[in-house]
Every structure is written in structure tokens, then in C-alpha cells.
Design a protein around this motif. Sequence first.
Motif, PDB file in Angstrom:
ATOM      1  N   MET A  95       0.828  -1.204   0.000  1.00 11.09           N
ATOM      2  CA  MET A  95       0.000   0.000   0.000  1.00 11.09           C
ATOM      3  C   MET A  95       0.868   1.262   0.000  1.00 11.09           C
ATOM      4  SD  MET A  95      -2.848  -1.219   2.810  1.00 11.09           S
ATOM      5  CE  MET A  95      -3.479   0.448   3.040  1.00 11.09           C
ATOM      6  N   LEU A  96       1.882   1.292   0.853  1.00 16.19           N
ATOM      7  CA  LEU A  96       2.725   2.481   0.955  1.00 16.19           C
ATOM      8  C   LEU A  96       3.524   2.697  -0.328  1.00 16.19           C
ATOM      9  CD1 LEU A  96       3.559   4.769   2.816  1.00 16.19           C
ATOM     10  CD2 LEU A  96       5.344   3.285   3.754  1.00 16.19           C
ATOM     11  N   ALA A  97       4.020   1.604  -0.921  1.00 14.71           N
ATOM     12  CA  ALA A  97       4.785   1.737  -2.169  1.00 14.71           C
ATOM     13  C   ALA A  97       3.900   2.289  -3.280  1.00 14.71           C
ATOM     14  CB  ALA A  97       5.369   0.380  -2.565  1.00 14.71           C
ATOM     15  N   LEU A  98       2.675   1.773  -3.386  1.00 14.60           N
ATOM     16  CA  LEU A  98       1.754   2.280  -4.400  1.00 14.60           C
ATOM     17  C   LEU A  98       1.406   3.750  -4.153  1.00 14.60           C
ATOM     18  CD1 LEU A  98      -0.598  -0.828  -4.599  1.00 14.60           C
ATOM     19  CD2 LEU A  98       0.808   0.040  -6.476  1.00 14.60           C
ATOM     20  N   TYR A  99       1.153   4.088  -2.891  1.00 18.63           N
ATOM     21  CA  TYR A  99       0.808   5.466  -2.549  1.00 18.63           C
ATOM     22  C   TYR A  99       1.948   6.413  -2.923  1.00 18.63           C
ATOM     23  CZ  TYR A  99      -0.915   9.381   0.265  1.00 18.63           C
ATOM     24  OH  TYR A  99      -1.365  10.602   0.688  1.00 18.63           O
ATOM     25  N   ARG A 100       3.189   6.012  -2.616  1.00 19.21           N
ATOM     26  CA  ARG A 100       4.331   6.878  -2.915  1.00 19.21           C
ATOM     27  C   ARG A 100       4.636   6.939  -4.408  1.00 19.21           C
ATOM     28  NH1 ARG A 100       8.488   5.396   2.101  1.00 19.21           N
ATOM     29  NH2 ARG A 100       7.321   6.573   3.688  1.00 19.21           N
ATOM     30  N   CYS A 101       4.113   5.975  -5.165  1.00 19.13           N
ATOM     31  CA  CYS A 101       4.243   6.052  -6.630  1.00 19.13           C
ATOM     32  C   CYS A 101       3.153   6.921  -7.246  1.00 19.13           C
ATOM     33  CB  CYS A 101       4.182   4.648  -7.229  1.00 19.13           C
ATOM     34  SG  CYS A 101       5.657   3.650  -6.945  1.00 19.13           S
ATOM     35  N   GLY A 102       2.282   7.457  -6.393  1.00 21.75           N
ATOM     36  CA  GLY A 102       1.216   8.333  -6.882  1.00 21.75           C
ATOM     37  C   GLY A 102      -0.049   7.604  -7.269  1.00 21.75           C
ATOM     38  N   ASP A 103      -0.152   6.302  -6.969  1.00 21.49           N
ATOM     39  CA  ASP A 103      -1.329   5.520  -7.358  1.00 21.49           C
ATOM     40  C   ASP A 103      -2.179   5.236  -6.113  1.00 21.49           C
ATOM     41  OD1 ASP A 103      -3.171   3.970  -8.627  1.00 21.49           O
ATOM     42  OD2 ASP A 103      -1.735   2.586  -9.538  1.00 21.49           O
ATOM     43  N   THR A 104      -2.836   6.286  -5.610  1.00 19.11           N
ATOM     44  CA  THR A 104      -3.654   6.137  -4.403  1.00 19.11           C
ATOM     45  C   THR A 104      -4.804   5.152  -4.596  1.00 19.11           C
ATOM     46  OG1 THR A 104      -3.074   8.393  -3.742  1.00 19.11           O
ATOM     47  CG2 THR A 104      -4.992   7.395  -2.674  1.00 19.11           C
TER      48      THR A 104
ATOM     49  N   SER B 265      -7.168  -0.049  -3.062  1.00 20.92           N
ATOM     50  CA  SER B 265      -7.626  -1.357  -3.538  1.00 20.92           C
ATOM     51  C   SER B 265      -6.835  -2.477  -2.882  1.00 20.92           C
ATOM     52  CB  SER B 265      -7.493  -1.430  -5.066  1.00 20.92           C
ATOM     53  OG  SER B 265      -7.857  -2.706  -5.549  1.00 20.92           O
ATOM     54  N   ALA B 266      -5.531  -2.259  -2.654  1.00 17.01           N
ATOM     55  CA  ALA B 266      -4.710  -3.258  -1.974  1.00 17.01           C
ATOM     56  C   ALA B 266      -5.226  -3.494  -0.553  1.00 17.01           C
ATOM     57  CB  ALA B 266      -3.256  -2.810  -1.943  1.00 17.01           C
ATOM     58  N   TYR B 267      -5.679  -2.446   0.103  1.00 17.01           N
ATOM     59  CA  TYR B 267      -6.245  -2.614   1.450  1.00 17.01           C
ATOM     60  C   TYR B 267      -7.495  -3.494   1.402  1.00 17.01           C
ATOM     61  CZ  TYR B 267      -8.462  -1.624   5.911  1.00 17.01           C
ATOM     62  OH  TYR B 267      -9.059  -1.762   7.137  1.00 17.01           O
ATOM     63  N   ARG B 268      -8.337  -3.277   0.393  1.00 16.14           N
ATOM     64  CA  ARG B 268      -9.539  -4.104   0.280  1.00 16.14           C
ATOM     65  C   ARG B 268      -9.162  -5.571   0.038  1.00 16.14           C
ATOM     66  NH1 ARG B 268     -11.245   0.532  -2.512  1.00 16.14           N
ATOM     67  NH2 ARG B 268     -10.776  -0.424  -4.546  1.00 16.14           N
ATOM     68  N   SER B 269      -8.129  -5.790  -0.764  1.00 15.65           N
ATOM     69  CA  SER B 269      -7.675  -7.166  -1.017  1.00 15.65           C
ATOM     70  C   SER B 269      -7.157  -7.800   0.268  1.00 15.65           C
ATOM     71  CB  SER B 269      -6.577  -7.175  -2.085  1.00 15.65           C
ATOM     72  OG  SER B 269      -7.064  -6.706  -3.320  1.00 15.65           O
TER      73      SER B 269
ATOM     74  N   LEU C 166      -2.567  -1.646   9.991  1.00 16.65           N
ATOM     75  CA  LEU C 166      -3.022  -1.577   8.607  1.00 16.65           C
ATOM     76  C   LEU C 166      -4.226  -0.654   8.484  1.00 16.65           C
ATOM     77  CD1 LEU C 166      -1.920  -2.923   6.056  1.00 16.65           C
ATOM     78  CD2 LEU C 166      -3.700  -4.657   6.265  1.00 16.65           C
ATOM     79  N   ALA C 167      -5.132  -0.714   9.452  1.00 13.16           N
ATOM     80  CA  ALA C 167      -6.302   0.166   9.417  1.00 13.16           C
ATOM     81  C   ALA C 167      -5.903   1.635   9.554  1.00 13.16           C
ATOM     82  CB  ALA C 167      -7.263  -0.231  10.539  1.00 13.16           C
ATOM     83  N   THR C 168      -4.912   1.917  10.406  1.00 12.27           N
ATOM     84  CA  THR C 168      -4.438   3.293  10.577  1.00 12.27           C
ATOM     85  C   THR C 168      -3.795   3.809   9.294  1.00 12.27           C
ATOM     86  OG1 THR C 168      -4.069   2.939  12.940  1.00 12.27           O
ATOM     87  CG2 THR C 168      -2.901   4.774  11.917  1.00 12.27           C
ATOM     88  N   LEU C 169      -3.019   2.942   8.628  1.00 13.56           N
ATOM     89  CA  LEU C 169      -2.403   3.327   7.354  1.00 13.56           C
ATOM     90  C   LEU C 169      -3.478   3.628   6.323  1.00 13.56           C
ATOM     91  CD1 LEU C 169       0.151   3.627   5.575  1.00 13.56           C
ATOM     92  CD2 LEU C 169      -0.009   1.167   5.113  1.00 13.56           C
ATOM     93  N   HIS C 170      -4.504   2.798   6.281  1.00  6.64           N
ATOM     94  CA  HIS C 170      -5.608   3.020   5.342  1.00  6.64           C
ATOM     95  C   HIS C 170      -6.282   4.370   5.601  1.00  6.64           C
ATOM     96  CE1 HIS C 170      -9.950   2.222   4.106  1.00  6.64           C
ATOM     97  NE2 HIS C 170      -9.271   2.203   2.968  1.00  6.64           N
ATOM     98  N   ARG C 171      -6.546   4.678   6.863  1.00  2.73           N
ATOM     99  CA  ARG C 171      -7.167   5.954   7.211  1.00  2.73           C
ATOM    100  C   ARG C 171      -6.275   7.130   6.825  1.00  2.73           C
ATOM    101  NH1 ARG C 171     -11.531   8.160   7.053  1.00  2.73           N
ATOM    102  NH2 ARG C 171     -12.379   6.208   7.921  1.00  2.73           N
TER     103      ARG C 171
ATOM    104  N   ARG D  75      -5.062  11.628   2.976  1.00  3.84           N
ATOM    105  CA  ARG D  75      -3.912  12.193   2.238  1.00  3.84           C
ATOM    106  C   ARG D  75      -2.892  12.768   3.217  1.00  3.84           C
ATOM    107  NH1 ARG D  75      -4.247  11.127  -3.448  1.00  3.84           N
ATOM    108  NH2 ARG D  75      -6.455  10.983  -3.958  1.00  3.84           N
ATOM    109  N   SER D  76      -2.571  12.024   4.231  1.00  2.00           N
ATOM    110  CA  SER D  76      -1.649  12.499   5.262  1.00  2.00           C
ATOM    111  C   SER D  76      -0.270  12.765   4.668  1.00  2.00           C
ATOM    112  CB  SER D  76      -1.538  11.454   6.374  1.00  2.00           C
ATOM    113  OG  SER D  76      -0.553  11.824   7.309  1.00  2.00           O
ATOM    114  N   PRO D  77       0.295  13.961   4.896  1.00  2.00           N
ATOM    115  CA  PRO D  77       1.614  14.277   4.323  1.00  2.00           C
ATOM    116  C   PRO D  77       2.731  13.409   4.904  1.00  2.00           C
ATOM    117  CG  PRO D  77       0.893  16.010   5.830  1.00  2.00           C
ATOM    118  CD  PRO D  77      -0.282  15.102   5.642  1.00  2.00           C
TER     119      PRO D  77
END
Length: 627
Positions: A197-206, A211-215, A232-237, A242-244
Amino acid sequence: MTIDIRLLGTVELRVDGQLVTMGAAKRRAVLAGLALEANRPVSLDRLSQMVWAGPTPASAVANLRSHVAGLRRAVGDRIVAHPGGYELRLAGGELDVTEFLRLARDARAGRDSADPMAVIGRLAAALAQWHGPAGDGVPRSTSLDNRWATLDEQRLQIFEDLADARLTVGEHAGLLAGLREHLAAHPLRERAWGQLMLALYRCGDTPAALSAYRSARDSLYDQLGIEPGSELATLHRAMLDRSPELSWVPPVVAEPVVVAQHRVPAVDGSWVAPRELPADLVAFVGRTRELADVVAAVTGPTPAVAVVCGPAGGGKSALAVRAAHTVAAAFPDGQVYVDLGYQTDMPAEEVVARVLRSLGVAAADVPQHPEERAGRLRSRLAGRRLLLVVDGVTHAAQVRPLVPAGPGPALVVVAQRQLRSLDGVRRIMTGALGDADGRALLGALAGSERLDADPAATRELLRLCTGLPLALRVAGARLAGRPALSMDRLVAQIGDGRRRLDWLAHGDLSMRDRLATGFAAVRSEDEVAGRLIELLGGAPDGQLLPDSAAARLGVTAERVWRALEELIDTHLVYLDEPAGYRLPALVREYAAELTALPPVPRQLINGWRVTTGDRERPAFQGVLEHL
């Protein structure tokens, strides 16, 4: 005797670089049990529980003694008998489990250091020890099962430690494929889902990160009936908000501070970070174990030195270059590559001078005295994460001044000899490729459909190439260059013993040239060794006995023994019991050329002079190559 035991994957035993055929799965289990308890006695009762599932049979002790006797034939007195049990004595670096745990421990100990790339290198080296599930090929439902499960779990943890380390340095894009593959096999790893999730988010693909969280949530609920944990739930939130804090920001560290803590400035105050590694081969197959060994050696403790040795055409350089590219990120101060071309007259001081020039020292500033040169190099390398690769080495003295004197730099040496006089280094042998890897290499070059069309010819081609990567590359290049050339036609050409080395040459790839280089290096240092190769090439049965060879050469038997040992070390001769010496197949082809009658006078055929090097070549060959 050097022993190499592999338990992190298919259980394997190698002695002096040669794979030992163990056969029965229970014998592998005996080896595994003794290796996991290395340097400690193991009772027959405990060993039985490691080998048999359920009740131990009445014949267990007799069978164990039989299996131990079989292992002893391979490892000798490394297995010691005790009252009611046995002990396997191993040195450091001889068991992959020990190396994996050491590298993992060192990496975790350095997580708080200011050198994250060094941590990444150690974690990658730890994972490189693996080539499959732990204990593959031994009976299951034994007392060893817990050991295998623990090791497999540690592997997963180290993979995820490495992912964390790479996220820390901003390598999020390069993690995506590996994390997806990891989660496909282990869908309940919440930590890995968070990393993806974090890798995708940092690649700009929120959207993909959400979707990875749902999986992850679906996998956990479907298989365990639970919701994701709080992390994991905190990361999703945080992603929804859009936490900086989730964005990666390059660390701001003043370069002078890094230099003061980890690097010794060069004598002239400058530093050049060279990037001299040759291109990595695209068609590189097999060598998983050997690659892991090289990576572990250069990322391990001082001296971080790997000596890659093996026969001419055995793929030593390709392995060294692949390993160097694998660990390049762990050596940000640069990578230096020097090819000595197997020149026996290349002195160590010239090798040191070449490295100094690669590091930015002007030729006029290279000290004249050999000891001063070596000292200057040690000063420049001290504390730096720099990788040296020296190819084509003929004797240890050429690279002895390059052996790292402290932590930081690492050295990979490529040589035909094992360079036994270098102390404390890891030696990695490149033997012949197995049929599966050889076929994979041919297929990568010529297309697997060509091989599938004629399986019998493919098997014969593999046999004729004797598993040597260079010979296989030549054969693959010939097939790729001539789509109309059939497999059986190429087999007929290479199968012609009088001209095999003619056909095992294509462009700048030549088995004859590589064999000639190795032979010239040996003969320049030992004339008796060169004459022995010629004797073997002319022997009707291809076998030579030391006493008869001594009589023919007019030297003592002791002198012949010494020369034969040198030839074995250079992989030009092997011992065929009882006490007979033979040449490997392609070396024998080359030696037969050396002992042949003088070539017939060159002839002009239809206005063409047809030759190959110093040997005559049939006139029709040039025509055939263009059919």
C-alpha cells in the motif's frame, strides 16, 4: 577439503565444489540433522526422530549407520563417531543456514546506522542464500519440521525487513513486483500488505493503494474471519486523509558529516565514484547457489573477498558481473572493473596502478615503488563502500594488495585457479551447467521452439557442449544467426571430433581461444605441465599414469605429480581413479590439435585461401556457414 551444505532449498552437499549424489531422501535428512546441530554430538535417538515420521522402525539404527557411512565416503573424518551418536564438524561459511542467520543478524544490528545501503546489501545477501523451501527433498512429519517452518518464517521476515529498508531510501517503485509476488504466496502477511500500500501510494497511485487494502481485508476475513489489525487500518485511514507523513522525503544529511563518520578522505582530497562494470548478460541462467555465495562473500565480514574459479568457458566472468550488478547499490562509492586477460606477466604493482587510475589518481601521481602504491590504494579505499572486480587472474600475487584491510570495500576475483594462498576468502566454483540449465540457456538464445522440434538432437548438443556456458552460447548464437539451420545439422557439425573447436567459435566467442589462453598461462609457468597436456592429447585411451609420463619426459615422478596437481587446480586435467589422469572432453580436442602433425600446405581453392588460425580449414566450411 571444503564442504558446502545447502538446506535453504533442495538439500545439497558439495565437496571441493563437486555435487555429491546422495540418492535416498533419508540420507539427505541425516545430513540435514547433523548439519543443523553442527559441531555438537547428535544421539541416534534424536537422529531417528529427524529421519522417520511416526514410530521408529526396528532397523533404524542399522539404516542410520549405513547412511552415515555413505556420507563419510564424501566428507571423510568431518563426521566423528560418539558413543550412541555422531557429530558433523563444519567451519564458518560451510552451511547456508549459518550464513543466512549471520547476515540477517548483522543487517538488523546495523538498522540504526547512517548507512542504509549497507543494511540493504546484507539483507539481500541473506535472501540470496535461499533457492527454495527450507529442507526441500527430505521426509516430512519428522522432528525437523519445526526447524524448516522456523527458517521459512525467518525468510519472510527478512524479505519484509528488506522491503522496509528499501522504502526508507525511496525505492518504492522497484518493490511493487516483488511484493505482489510475495503476497500471492502469503496473502495473510499484514506487514507486507502495508508495504505494498505504501509503495503504491508513494508512486502516486492512491486508488491502487486503497484497492490493496480491500484485497488484504478480503484475504484476512475469508481465511481467518478477522479484520485487518490496527496498523493496517491506521495506514488506510491516513491514505484516505492524504496524510503528508506518508510521502517519502529524501533525508537531509550534510555530506561532510557522512564523510567524517564513514569515509576517509583521499590523499588529494578528491573522490571519483567509478561505474566500470560491464553490461550484465541478458541470457543468464542457473547459478543460483553460486550467485548467492558471491553476494554473501562481498557483503560479509572482512576480508570481503570472493574468488570465482572454474574451467575455461565455465561462465566465471558472467557470474562475477551478475553478482557485482546485484550488489552494486550496496557500494555507492563505485565499482571498478579490471581485466588482466590471464597474463601471467602482469605484476601486482601494475594492477594496483590501474585501480588507482580508475579512482581518479593521475598517472603522474601514482607512486613508483610497489609498496607505496599499495599503501596509497589502502588509504583511498579505507572505509569506502567500493567494489573491485578483477578478471583474468592467473596467480594470487596479482591481487593480494587489493584484499580489503578493513570494513567497507569488497573484492571479486575471477581466476581459473583456486588461488589457495589467499587466506580467509570465499571460493565459488563454476562447474558445468546441468541439462535443464543448459537447455534454458540454449532456448534463451535460439528460441525454445527450435529445441522442442528435435529433443534428441537437443540432448546430443548439450552433451557435446559438456555443459560449458561458453560452448552453449556459441551453439545458441549459431542457431540464432541461421534460422534455417536444423538442430541435427548443427549436432553433426559440432560432433565432428576433428573440427569441433572450429564449429565452437562464432564472432568473438571461441572455445579454442579460451582454451589456448588457459593453456598458455599454465605452460608459461610450468613447461612440464604443458608437455603433460600434449602427452594426454596424444594418448590413445586419453589416460596418463604419472610414472610412465615421467619416463617419457625425462623428469622425476615427483615432478610430474606436482605438475598434475597444478593442472587439476586449473581444471585442465581431472583424476580418473585409479590414479589415472584425463583431460575434459573439449580440452582433449585442443590438446589433440597440439600433438597433430604439421598442417598440410595451404591450398588455393577457386581463388580462396581457407584457414582458421594456425590450422587448415576445409574449403567448403565458408560456404556452409552462409547456407
